[in-house]
Design a protein around this motif. Structure first.
Motif, PDB file in Angstrom:
ATOM      1  N   ARG A  52      -2.092 -16.660   7.154  1.00  0.00           N
ATOM      2  CA  ARG A  52      -3.442 -16.104   7.247  1.00  0.00           C
ATOM      3  C   ARG A  52      -3.550 -15.030   8.320  1.00  0.00           C
ATOM      4  O   ARG A  52      -4.265 -14.049   8.157  1.00  0.00           O
ATOM      5  CB  ARG A  52      -4.451 -17.238   7.496  1.00  0.00           C
ATOM      6  CG  ARG A  52      -5.879 -16.777   7.702  1.00  0.00           C
ATOM      7  CD  ARG A  52      -6.388 -15.981   6.500  1.00  0.00           C
ATOM      8  NE  ARG A  52      -7.703 -15.467   6.746  1.00  0.00           N
ATOM      9  CZ  ARG A  52      -7.976 -14.287   7.302  1.00  0.00           C
ATOM     10  NH1 ARG A  52      -7.005 -13.505   7.692  1.00  0.00           N
ATOM     11  NH2 ARG A  52      -9.218 -13.894   7.459  1.00  0.00           N
ATOM     12  N   ASN A  53      -2.810 -15.162   9.424  1.00  0.00           N
ATOM     13  CA  ASN A  53      -2.880 -14.147  10.480  1.00  0.00           C
ATOM     14  C   ASN A  53      -2.184 -12.846  10.076  1.00  0.00           C
ATOM     15  O   ASN A  53      -2.361 -11.825  10.730  1.00  0.00           O
ATOM     16  CB  ASN A  53      -2.325 -14.682  11.802  1.00  0.00           C
ATOM     17  CG  ASN A  53      -0.850 -15.002  11.728  1.00  0.00           C
ATOM     18  OD1 ASN A  53      -0.265 -15.000  10.656  1.00  0.00           O
ATOM     19  ND2 ASN A  53      -0.259 -15.297  12.870  1.00  0.00           N
ATOM     20  N   LYS A  54      -1.408 -12.844   8.996  1.00  0.00           N
ATOM     21  CA  LYS A  54      -0.779 -11.611   8.507  1.00  0.00           C
ATOM     22  C   LYS A  54      -1.671 -10.877   7.519  1.00  0.00           C
ATOM     23  O   LYS A  54      -1.460  -9.714   7.244  1.00  0.00           O
ATOM     24  CB  LYS A  54       0.565 -11.928   7.855  1.00  0.00           C
ATOM     25  CG  LYS A  54       1.608 -12.385   8.833  1.00  0.00           C
ATOM     26  CD  LYS A  54       2.941 -12.508   8.137  1.00  0.00           C
ATOM     27  CE  LYS A  54       4.019 -12.690   9.185  1.00  0.00           C
ATOM     28  NZ  LYS A  54       5.339 -12.409   8.631  1.00  0.00           N
ATOM     29  N   ILE A  55      -2.636 -11.580   6.953  1.00  0.00           N
ATOM     30  CA  ILE A  55      -3.560 -10.974   5.993  1.00  0.00           C
ATOM     31  C   ILE A  55      -4.830 -10.646   6.776  1.00  0.00           C
ATOM     32  O   ILE A  55      -5.741 -11.451   6.879  1.00  0.00           O
ATOM     33  CB  ILE A  55      -3.808 -11.915   4.809  1.00  0.00           C
ATOM     34  CG1 ILE A  55      -2.469 -12.227   4.143  1.00  0.00           C
ATOM     35  CG2 ILE A  55      -4.788 -11.308   3.832  1.00  0.00           C
ATOM     36  CD1 ILE A  55      -2.524 -13.294   3.093  1.00  0.00           C
ATOM     37  N   VAL A  56      -4.841  -9.458   7.340  1.00  0.00           N
ATOM     38  CA  VAL A  56      -5.872  -9.089   8.315  1.00  0.00           C
ATOM     39  C   VAL A  56      -7.152  -8.558   7.685  1.00  0.00           C
ATOM     40  O   VAL A  56      -8.210  -8.607   8.305  1.00  0.00           O
ATOM     41  CB  VAL A  56      -5.320  -8.059   9.327  1.00  0.00           C
ATOM     42  CG1 VAL A  56      -4.225  -8.680  10.163  1.00  0.00           C
ATOM     43  CG2 VAL A  56      -4.816  -6.808   8.624  1.00  0.00           C
ATOM     44  N   VAL A  57      -7.069  -8.018   6.483  1.00  0.00           N
ATOM     45  CA  VAL A  57      -8.244  -7.445   5.829  1.00  0.00           C
ATOM     46  C   VAL A  57      -8.022  -7.491   4.315  1.00  0.00           C
ATOM     47  O   VAL A  57      -6.891  -7.396   3.838  1.00  0.00           O
ATOM     48  CB  VAL A  57      -8.507  -5.992   6.312  1.00  0.00           C
ATOM     49  CG1 VAL A  57      -7.393  -5.061   5.904  1.00  0.00           C
ATOM     50  CG2 VAL A  57      -9.835  -5.475   5.815  1.00  0.00           C
ATOM     51  N   ALA A  58      -9.109  -7.677   3.591  1.00  0.00           N
ATOM     52  CA  ALA A  58      -9.026  -7.652   2.130  1.00  0.00           C
ATOM     53  C   ALA A  58     -10.259  -6.936   1.591  1.00  0.00           C
ATOM     54  O   ALA A  58     -11.352  -7.135   2.112  1.00  0.00           O
ATOM     55  CB  ALA A  58      -8.947  -9.070   1.582  1.00  0.00           C
ATOM     56  N   PRO A  59     -10.149  -6.067   0.612  1.00  0.00           N
ATOM     57  CA  PRO A  59      -8.878  -5.731  -0.004  1.00  0.00           C
ATOM     58  C   PRO A  59      -8.037  -4.867   0.920  1.00  0.00           C
ATOM     59  O   PRO A  59      -8.561  -4.144   1.767  1.00  0.00           O
ATOM     60  CB  PRO A  59      -9.267  -4.965  -1.263  1.00  0.00           C
ATOM     61  CG  PRO A  59     -10.595  -4.356  -0.933  1.00  0.00           C
ATOM     62  CD  PRO A  59     -11.259  -5.326   0.015  1.00  0.00           C
ATOM     63  N   GLY A  60      -6.755  -4.934   0.740  1.00  0.00           N
ATOM     64  CA  GLY A  60      -5.835  -4.143   1.540  1.00  0.00           C
ATOM     65  C   GLY A  60      -4.550  -3.935   0.773  1.00  0.00           C
ATOM     66  O   GLY A  60      -4.292  -4.588  -0.234  1.00  0.00           O
ATOM     67  N   LEU A  61      -3.755  -3.018   1.264  1.00  0.00           N
ATOM     68  CA  LEU A  61      -2.447  -2.737   0.675  1.00  0.00           C
ATOM     69  C   LEU A  61      -1.399  -3.399   1.552  1.00  0.00           C
ATOM     70  O   LEU A  61      -1.341  -3.147   2.761  1.00  0.00           O
ATOM     71  CB  LEU A  61      -2.221  -1.220   0.599  1.00  0.00           C
ATOM     72  CG  LEU A  61      -0.967  -0.749  -0.103  1.00  0.00           C
ATOM     73  CD1 LEU A  61      -0.927  -1.220  -1.554  1.00  0.00           C
ATOM     74  CD2 LEU A  61      -0.887   0.772  -0.063  1.00  0.00           C
ATOM     75  N   TYR A  62      -0.617  -4.282   0.958  1.00  0.00           N
ATOM     76  CA  TYR A  62       0.399  -5.039   1.675  1.00  0.00           C
ATOM     77  C   TYR A  62       1.730  -4.908   0.951  1.00  0.00           C
ATOM     78  O   TYR A  62       1.772  -4.695  -0.253  1.00  0.00           O
ATOM     79  CB  TYR A  62       0.039  -6.527   1.725  1.00  0.00           C
ATOM     80  CG  TYR A  62      -1.176  -6.840   2.547  1.00  0.00           C
ATOM     81  CD1 TYR A  62      -1.059  -7.270   3.862  1.00  0.00           C
ATOM     82  CD2 TYR A  62      -2.451  -6.712   2.020  1.00  0.00           C
ATOM     83  CE1 TYR A  62      -2.181  -7.557   4.620  1.00  0.00           C
ATOM     84  CE2 TYR A  62      -3.574  -7.000   2.771  1.00  0.00           C
ATOM     85  CZ  TYR A  62      -3.434  -7.419   4.070  1.00  0.00           C
ATOM     86  OH  TYR A  62      -4.546  -7.704   4.808  1.00  0.00           O
ATOM     87  N   GLU A  63       2.798  -5.063   1.687  1.00  0.00           N
ATOM     88  CA  GLU A  63       4.113  -5.172   1.070  1.00  0.00           C
ATOM     89  C   GLU A  63       4.490  -6.640   1.093  1.00  0.00           C
ATOM     90  O   GLU A  63       4.388  -7.304   2.127  1.00  0.00           O
ATOM     91  CB  GLU A  63       5.155  -4.362   1.818  1.00  0.00           C
ATOM     92  CG  GLU A  63       6.516  -4.422   1.144  1.00  0.00           C
ATOM     93  CD  GLU A  63       7.495  -3.413   1.692  1.00  0.00           C
ATOM     94  OE1 GLU A  63       8.685  -3.755   1.766  1.00  0.00           O
ATOM     95  OE2 GLU A  63       7.064  -2.298   2.038  1.00  0.00           O
ATOM     96  N   GLY A  64       4.898  -7.157  -0.049  1.00  0.00           N
ATOM     97  CA  GLY A  64       5.240  -8.567  -0.151  1.00  0.00           C
ATOM     98  C   GLY A  64       6.717  -8.780  -0.391  1.00  0.00           C
ATOM     99  O   GLY A  64       7.370  -7.979  -1.047  1.00  0.00           O
ATOM    100  N   THR A  65       7.229  -9.862   0.150  1.00  0.00           N
ATOM    101  CA  THR A  65       8.594 -10.290  -0.116  1.00  0.00           C
ATOM    102  C   THR A  65       8.505 -11.528  -1.002  1.00  0.00           C
ATOM    103  O   THR A  65       7.833 -12.495  -0.640  1.00  0.00           O
ATOM    104  CB  THR A  65       9.334 -10.634   1.197  1.00  0.00           C
ATOM    105  OG1 THR A  65       9.297  -9.498   2.048  1.00  0.00           O
ATOM    106  CG2 THR A  65      10.766 -11.037   0.926  1.00  0.00           C
TER     107      THR A  65
END
Length: 121
Positions: A52-65
């Protein structure tokens, strides 16, 4: 919340779209013929609360592994293993001059056209 056995469960639900390196996954879903399907299927996963601390804002653009695992039904499943924030995403209306779909509000009356004084004709 609690699972079916009554045990306490913690986590973080994440809804996401596969965007592609340069947005190509979304661009390929653009279909202006109303007789054909359109849209992008979202995916959902549950993550450990530490994510949860890595998902700082939504909607947002993230790179996922992701990693491929076997699901409870024996089928292969992509499991999100890590995320890294790239940038904010702003969702806003876009008027395409000359584009019309039956039943749509005319672009000339769209809020973007009224506010900027640029009616699409």
């Amino acid at each position: 919340m609690k699972d079916d056995s009554g045990n306490k469960v913690t986590g973080c639900s994440v809804h996401y779209l596969f965007w592609g390196e340069n947005g190509e996954a979304l661009a390929s879903e653009a279909e202006f013929d109303p007789t054909k399907p359109v849209g992008v299927q979202r995916a959902k996963c549950s993550l450990d609360p530490m994510f949860r601390n890595k998902i700082v804002v939504a909607p947002g653009l993230y790179e996922g592994t992701f990693e491929m695992v076997t699901g409870s039904d024996g089928k292969p499943v992509n499991r999100l293993r890590d995320v890294a924030f790239i940038s904010h995403v702003e969702i806003k209306q876009k008027v395409l001059p000359g584009f019309y779909v039956q039943g749509m509000i005319q672009p000339e009356t769209a809020p973007e056209a009224r506010e900027s004084g640029k009616a699409a004709k």
